[in-house]
Design a protein around this motif. Structure first.
Motif, PDB file in Angstrom:
ATOM      1  N   MET A  99       0.850  -1.187   0.000  1.00 29.20           N
ATOM      2  CA  MET A  99       0.000   0.000   0.000  1.00 29.20           C
ATOM      3  C   MET A  99       0.888   1.240   0.000  1.00 29.20           C
ATOM      4  SD  MET A  99      -1.349  -0.345   3.935  1.00 29.20           S
ATOM      5  CE  MET A  99      -2.375   1.083   3.802  1.00 29.20           C
ATOM      6  N   PRO A 100       0.353   2.420  -0.308  1.00 30.03           N
ATOM      7  CA  PRO A 100       1.176   3.639  -0.336  1.00 30.03           C
ATOM      8  C   PRO A 100       1.699   3.996   1.054  1.00 30.03           C
ATOM      9  CG  PRO A 100      -0.889   3.962  -1.527  1.00 30.03           C
ATOM     10  CD  PRO A 100      -1.023   2.668  -0.793  1.00 30.03           C
ATOM     11  N   ILE A 120      -9.271  -9.931   5.854  1.00 30.18           N
ATOM     12  CA  ILE A 120      -9.833  -8.932   6.744  1.00 30.18           C
ATOM     13  C   ILE A 120      -8.872  -7.759   6.814  1.00 30.18           C
ATOM     14  CG2 ILE A 120      -8.835 -10.077   8.755  1.00 30.18           C
ATOM     15  CD1 ILE A 120     -11.197  -9.010  10.393  1.00 30.18           C
ATOM     16  N   ALA A 121      -9.434  -6.557   6.884  1.00 31.35           N
ATOM     17  CA  ALA A 121      -8.633  -5.330   6.987  1.00 31.35           C
ATOM     18  C   ALA A 121      -9.202  -4.484   8.112  1.00 31.35           C
ATOM     19  CB  ALA A 121      -8.645  -4.560   5.665  1.00 31.35           C
ATOM     20  N   ILE A 122      -8.342  -4.118   9.057  1.00 36.60           N
ATOM     21  CA  ILE A 122      -8.737  -3.299  10.200  1.00 36.60           C
ATOM     22  C   ILE A 122      -8.077  -1.938  10.045  1.00 36.60           C
ATOM     23  CG2 ILE A 122      -8.767  -3.120  12.702  1.00 36.60           C
ATOM     24  CD1 ILE A 122      -8.479  -6.142  12.826  1.00 36.60           C
ATOM     25  N   MET A 123      -8.882  -0.928   9.765  1.00 42.69           N
ATOM     26  CA  MET A 123      -8.382   0.425   9.517  1.00 42.69           C
ATOM     27  C   MET A 123      -8.696   1.324  10.712  1.00 42.69           C
ATOM     28  SD  MET A 123      -9.661   0.749   5.535  1.00 42.69           S
ATOM     29  CE  MET A 123     -11.324   0.191   5.949  1.00 42.69           C
ATOM     30  N   MET A 151      -2.398   0.121  10.048  1.00 41.64           N
ATOM     31  CA  MET A 151      -3.490  -0.739   9.570  1.00 41.64           C
ATOM     32  C   MET A 151      -3.089  -2.190   9.755  1.00 41.64           C
ATOM     33  SD  MET A 151      -4.912   1.086   6.105  1.00 41.64           S
ATOM     34  CE  MET A 151      -5.515   2.774   6.119  1.00 41.64           C
ATOM     35  N   TYR A 152      -4.082  -3.028  10.040  1.00 38.16           N
ATOM     36  CA  TYR A 152      -3.842  -4.445  10.304  1.00 38.16           C
ATOM     37  C   TYR A 152      -4.602  -5.269   9.269  1.00 38.16           C
ATOM     38  CZ  TYR A 152      -2.620  -2.282  14.735  1.00 38.16           C
ATOM     39  OH  TYR A 152      -2.072  -1.460  15.694  1.00 38.16           O
ATOM     40  N   PHE A 153      -3.921  -6.253   8.718  1.00 41.39           N
ATOM     41  CA  PHE A 153      -4.494  -7.089   7.668  1.00 41.39           C
ATOM     42  C   PHE A 153      -4.339  -8.561   8.047  1.00 41.39           C
ATOM     43  CE2 PHE A 153      -3.147  -3.167   5.692  1.00 41.39           C
ATOM     44  CZ  PHE A 153      -4.218  -2.826   4.887  1.00 41.39           C
ATOM     45  N   GLY A 154      -5.292  -9.357   7.595  1.00 43.68           N
ATOM     46  CA  GLY A 154      -5.245 -10.802   7.784  1.00 43.68           C
ATOM     47  C   GLY A 154      -5.699 -11.513   6.528  1.00 43.68           C
ATOM     48  N   GLU A 189       1.027  -5.945   9.530  1.00 42.74           N
ATOM     49  CA  GLU A 189       0.770  -4.560   9.925  1.00 42.74           C
ATOM     50  C   GLU A 189       1.490  -3.625   8.949  1.00 42.74           C
ATOM     51  OE1 GLU A 189       1.940  -3.889  13.918  1.00 42.74           O
ATOM     52  OE2 GLU A 189       0.731  -5.526  14.747  1.00 42.74           O
ATOM     53  N   LYS A 190       0.831  -2.524   8.630  1.00 39.93           N
ATOM     54  CA  LYS A 190       1.403  -1.534   7.729  1.00 39.93           C
ATOM     55  C   LYS A 190       1.156  -0.145   8.291  1.00 39.93           C
ATOM     56  CE  LYS A 190       3.148  -4.017   4.409  1.00 39.93           C
ATOM     57  NZ  LYS A 190       4.578  -3.953   4.052  1.00 39.93           N
ATOM     58  N   GLU A 191       2.177   0.701   8.203  1.00 39.13           N
ATOM     59  CA  GLU A 191       2.064   2.096   8.644  1.00 39.13           C
ATOM     60  C   GLU A 191       1.831   2.997   7.446  1.00 39.13           C
ATOM     61  OE1 GLU A 191       5.468   3.175  10.898  1.00 39.13           O
ATOM     62  OE2 GLU A 191       4.789   2.129  12.711  1.00 39.13           O
TER      63      GLU A 191
END
Length: 448
Positions: free
Chosen positions: A204-205, A244-247, A318-321, A404-406
Motif C-alpha cells: 500500500m502507499p 480482513i482489513a482493520i483500519m 493498519m492491520y491485515f489478515g 501490519e502496515k504504517e
C-alpha cells in the motif's frame, strides 16, 4: 345460416371478451356474418371492430400469452361449428368478412350504445358457458401470484446450491462471536480457529492525501491449482481464501460510484463488506476461489479531518489478515475434520472399525478414538503406539497470516509549508554561493 353465424359469433365473441379482460391485444381475426346487402331493412351488425393500433399498444399487458390462447380456442370452436353447418346448408349465401379484434372494443356510431353493447357482450359470454370477467381476472391474479412464488423459490434454491461450495469457510463465525476482531495483544480473531500459520504480503502507499481513494493489495500465495482443501463430508474441493482489513476510525471502504475504472478492473468483481454496523472501518471478504483472487485488491477512502472529527492527520497503522482454507476448531471448541488425530495413550492397536480406532493400553484398559472423515489412518491392527503418535495424516493445506502496515495521512498545508521552507533554503544557499563568488573576484582584483 343466420343461426349458424350467430352461434359462431357468440363463440368468437366469448373468446374475444376473455382476451380483452386479461389485457390481450393482437391482430384481427375474421368470422362469418350476414352480408351487408342481404336485407334492405336490416342494418349491418358490427359490434366489434379491430382495435386501433394506439389503443392496442396502450392496453397491452404481461398476460399476452393467456389471452391469445383463449381467443385461439374460441376460433377453433367456431370453425368446427361452421364446417358442420356448411355441409348441410350449402352455399345459400356467401358470408361476409367482419374483422374482430381480440379486445372487446365497441365501434358503435353513437356513444350512448356503448354500455348496451358491453352488456350484450357479457350476456353472450355467460350463455357460452365461459367464466365471467371478474372470475377470469381473479384467476389470472392467482396465476401471477403462484408464478412469483415459484420464481422466488427457484431463485432461493439457486442461491443456496451455489453457496454450498463457498460455505466451506465461515467468516461469519468471527462476526457473530467477536464484537472487535482484534484483541488487545494484536491477535486477530481468525487465528483462534485457523491454527496453522501462513505468510501474507500487503502492499500500500506510504502516504495519502485526505479524501482520496487508494488501493491496498493483499497477496495470499499458495498453489491453488494443485492443492485442494478438505470439506465437512471428507471430500476435496477447491481451496478458498478470505481476508480482513482493520483500519483506523474514519477510514472506510471506497464507495462504488467513486471507484476508477482501472481499480474496478483490478478488483475482478471482489466484494468487500463491513465487519459490523459498529465498525465500518473493518471490512472482510470471502470465502472466494483462491485460483481467481490470490491477489485481493481493497479500495480504501481516506477521511478528511477538516470535516470528520474522528480522523486526524499523521502516522497511523493498519492491520491485515489473510486466510486459506477451513479452520481446525469451531467456535464451540470442538475440532473439525480438518485435523490430524493422535493416540491418547500408550498401547497396541486392537481394532479399527471404519473411523473408530481402539487402543489397548499397557495397563489393560482400552480406549476407542473416533477420527473424523478426511485424513487417512496410518496405523494397523497389532501396531504398538506411544501417546501423541499420529493416527491419521494431516489433511490441512491452508492457514492464516496477518500483517501490519504504517501510513501517513498527509495534510496539504504541511506539504505547501515544506515546499516553501525548501525553496527558501535553496534560495538562501544560492545567494550565499553567489555572494562568495563575488567576494573572491573582488579579492583577486585587489591583489590579495
Amino acid at each position: 345460416m343466420t343461426k349458424t353465424a350467430s352461434t359462431v359469433g357468440r363463440a368468437v365473441l366469448g373468446a374475444a371478451a376473455v382476451g380483452a379482460v386479461v389485457g390481450v391485444v393482437g391482430p384481427a381475426f375474421t368470422v362469418a356474418g350476414p352480408r351487408a346487402g342481404a336485407s334492405s331493412g336490416t342494418a349491418t351488425q358490427q359490434f366489434l371492430s379491430a382495435r386501433p393500433e394506439a389503443a392496442a399498444q396502450a392496453h397491452a399487458g404481461p398476460t399476452l400469452g393467456a389471452g391469445v390462447a383463449l381467443a385461439a380456442s374460441g376460433l377453433v370452436a367456431a370453425s368446427a361449428v361452421r364446417r358442420s353447418r356448411r355441409a348441410g346448408a350449402g352455399a345459400a349465401s356467401a358470408p361476409a368478412v367482419v374483422p374482430v379484434g381480440l379486445g372487446c372494443s365497441v365501434s358503435a356510431p353513437a356513444e350512448q350504445y356503448f354500455r348496451d353493447q358491453l352488456v350484450a357482450c357479457r350476456a353472450q359470454l355467460s350463455e357460452a358457458g365461459a367464466p365471467s370477467v371478474e372470475e377470469t381476472d381473479q384467476h389470472m391474479q392467482e396465476l401471477q401470484a403462484h408464478a412469483k412464488q415459484v420464481l422466488a423459490g427457484a431463485a432461493a434454491a439457486l442461491v443456496f446450491s451455489s453457496s454450498m461450495e463457498a460455505a466451506v469457510a465461515y467468516p461469519i463465525y468471527a462476526q457473530q462471536n467477536y464484537a472487535n476482531p482484534r484483541a488487545l495483544n494484536g491477535k486477530i480473531a481468525c487465528a483462534n480457529c485457523h491454527l496453522a500459520g501462513k505468510e501474507i504480503d500487503v502492499r500500500m502507499p506510504h502516504d495519502v492525501l485526505a479524501d482520496t481513494i487508494f488501493k491496498a493489495q493483499i497477496d495470499v500465495p499458495c498453489k491453488y491449482e494443485k492443492r485442494r482443501q478438505l470439506i465437512a463430508d471428507g471430500s476435496k474441493a477447491a481451496l478458498n481464501i478470505g481476508a480482513i482489513a482493520i483500519m483506523p476510525e474514519g477510514w472506510k471502504l471506497a464507495p462504488k460510484d467513486r471507484l476508477p475504472k482501472v481499480l474496478k478492473k483490478q478488483m475482478k468483481g471482489l466484494s468487500w463488506s463491513p465487519y459490523s454496523k459498529e465498525y465500518p472501518n473493518i471490512v472482510v471478504a470471502g470465502p472466494v476461489p483462491g485460483s481467481i483472487y490470490e491477489r485481493m485488491v481493497l479500495p480504501i477512502l481516506a477521511p478528511d479531518p477538516n470535516t470528520q472529527k474522528d480522523a486526524n492527520f499523521g502516522k497511523l497503522t493498519m492491520y491485515f489478515g489473510g486466510n486459506r482454507g477451513r479452520g481446525q476448531v469451531y467456535p464451540e471448541g470442538n475440532q473439525s475434520n480438518n485435523n490430524q488425530f493422535f493416540a491418547k495413550k500408550d498401547g497396541k492397536i486392537s481394532a479399527i472399525d471404519g473411523l473408530k480406532v481402539t487402543i489397548e493400553g499397557t495397563d489393560g484398559s482400552t480406549v476407542t478414538q473416533e477420527v473424523l472423515a478426511g485424513g487417512q489412518i496410518v496405523v494397523e491392527v497389532g501396531e504398538q503406539v506411544v501417546k501423541d503418535d499420529p493416527l491419521t495424516t494431516n489433511p490441512n493445506v491452508g492457514g492464516f497470516g496477518q500483517a501490519e502496515k504504517e501510513m501517513m495521512l498527509q495534510d496539504m498545508n504541511r506539504v505547501w509549508a515544506y515546499c516553501a521552507l525548501a525553496t527558501s533554503i535553496f534560495v538562501a544557499q544560492l545567494t550565499f554561493v553567489l555572494k562568495k563568488k563575488q567576494f573572491e573576484k573582488v579579492q583577486l582584483a585587489e591583489g590579495f
